[in-house]
Design a protein around this motif. Structure first.
Motif, short mmCIF file in Angstrom:
data_model
loop_
_atom_site.label_atom_id
_atom_site.label_comp_id
_atom_site.label_asym_id
_atom_site.label_seq_id
_atom_site.Cartn_x
_atom_site.Cartn_y
_atom_site.Cartn_z
N ALA A 190 51.83 85.81 3.70
CA ALA A 190 51.47 85.06 2.49
C ALA A 190 52.72 84.55 1.78
O ALA A 190 52.76 83.43 1.28
N GLY A 191 53.76 85.36 1.73
CA GLY A 191 55.00 84.95 1.09
C GLY A 191 55.68 83.81 1.83
O GLY A 191 56.17 82.86 1.21
N LEU A 192 55.72 83.90 3.17
CA LEU A 192 56.32 82.83 3.95
C LEU A 192 55.51 81.55 3.81
O LEU A 192 56.07 80.46 3.66
N ALA A 193 54.18 81.67 3.82
CA ALA A 193 53.34 80.49 3.65
C ALA A 193 53.63 79.82 2.31
O ALA A 193 53.75 78.59 2.23
N ALA A 194 53.74 80.61 1.26
CA ALA A 194 54.01 80.04 -0.06
C ALA A 194 55.36 79.35 -0.10
O ALA A 194 55.51 78.28 -0.71
N THR A 195 56.34 79.92 0.55
CA THR A 195 57.68 79.30 0.60
C THR A 195 57.62 77.96 1.31
O THR A 195 58.17 76.96 0.83
N LEU A 196 56.97 77.92 2.45
CA LEU A 196 56.89 76.68 3.22
C LEU A 196 56.15 75.59 2.46
O LEU A 196 56.48 74.40 2.58
N GLU A 197 55.17 75.97 1.67
CA GLU A 197 54.35 74.98 0.96
C GLU A 197 55.08 74.34 -0.22
O GLU A 197 54.60 73.35 -0.78
N THR A 198 56.26 74.85 -0.58
CA THR A 198 57.04 74.23 -1.66
C THR A 198 57.97 73.14 -1.15
O THR A 198 58.56 72.42 -1.96
N ARG A 199 58.11 73.01 0.16
CA ARG A 199 59.14 72.14 0.73
C ARG A 199 58.61 70.74 1.02
O ARG A 199 57.68 70.56 1.83
N ALA A 200 59.17 69.73 0.37
CA ALA A 200 58.82 68.34 0.68
C ALA A 200 59.22 68.03 2.12
O ALA A 200 60.28 68.45 2.59
N GLY A 201 58.36 67.30 2.80
CA GLY A 201 58.61 66.96 4.19
C GLY A 201 57.86 67.83 5.17
O GLY A 201 57.70 67.47 6.33
N ILE A 202 57.39 69.00 4.70
CA ILE A 202 56.54 69.85 5.53
C ILE A 202 55.09 69.48 5.23
O ILE A 202 54.61 69.65 4.12
N ALA A 203 54.42 68.95 6.25
CA ALA A 203 53.03 68.52 6.08
C ALA A 203 52.05 69.68 6.20
O ALA A 203 50.93 69.60 5.69
N GLY A 204 52.46 70.72 6.87
CA GLY A 204 51.59 71.88 7.03
C GLY A 204 52.23 72.90 7.95
O GLY A 204 53.21 72.62 8.63
#
Length: 232
Positions: A190-204
């Motif tokens: 859950a923590g890694l998912a939340a981190t990735l979701e803050t990054r512009a350029g990552i679509a999913g």
């Protein structure tokens, strides 16, 4: 058919039994989901599922469903989805998942989050004690500026490889790239998912945390139906 394919078929067909007349069903992508799709199609053609319509999670799945005669809704998803049946690359004891080996992770997550019930079908080899133990984590990124995302993910501790197919850069149905990332054992999905979701350029990304409701696991002992424990 080898043992792995037999187990995939058993899991897919067990989940397909959940489909009822009049449902809107999400159709997953991959080598296990296709067995569920074939069984749903057989039930529909046999008159067991009047009023059934489906939503495909990828172009590949749409082509397969159309060839089998399953009626599909438009890509705008004009109706709510009752149930989605999809595969996974790895399943942990909490029923959290890594998905995306088939390249449809963003559309699969859109359909899953829009569904009342998410059913996952796997063979026993996909079960692990912790995510990242068996599968790389696919991350879908915009092609524009993609090396910035590679550096970012490397900075998070991942070993990153840009996915290719037939010697060329792999592109998703949405025209994006996939970076396959080895994080090792993922102790806090859950923590890694939340981190990735803050990054512009990552679509999913392929972490499906607290999304699956049911998992059908097929192996030598038969098919086990696991259900998520809900509290509150």
């Amino acid at each position: 058919m080898n043992d792995a394919a037999t187990f995939k078929q058993q899991a897919g067909e067990a989940a397909a039994a959940l489909v009822e007349p009049g449902m809107v069903v999400g159709l997953g992508t991959g080598t296990t989901a296709i067995f569920a799709i074939r069984r749903i199609a057989a039930r529909w053609r046999g008159g067991e599922l009047p009023g059934l319509v489906a939503v495909a999670t990828s172009t590949k799945t749409a082509v397969a469903a159309q060839a089998l005669g399953i009626p599909l809704l438009g890509d705008d998803m004009p109706r709510a989805i009752d149930l989605v049946i999809d595969g996974a690359d790895e399943v942990d004891p909490a029923l959290d998942l890594i998905k995306g080996a088939g390249g449809a992770l963003v559309r699969e997550k859109i359909v899953a989050q829009a569904s009342d019930r998410v059913v996952i079908v796997v063979d026993a080899s996909k079960v692990s004690d912790a995510l990242g133990s068996k599968a790389l984590l696919p991350i879908e990124v915009l092609a524009w500026g993609w090396e910035a995302q590679l550096r970012y993910l490397t900075g998070l501790g991942a070993t990153v490889t840009a996915r290719e197919a037939d010697g060329r850069r792999y592109l998703t149905d949405g025209g994006n790239m996939i970076l396959d990332c080895g994080f090792g054992t993922i102790t806090d999905p859950a923590g890694l998912a939340a981190t990735l979701e803050t990054r512009a350029g990552i679509a999913g990304h392929g972490l499906f945390v607290e999304i699956a409701d049911d998992v059908f696991v097929a192996g030598p002992a038969g098919v086990e139906h696991r259900r998520r424990s809900r509290t509150g």
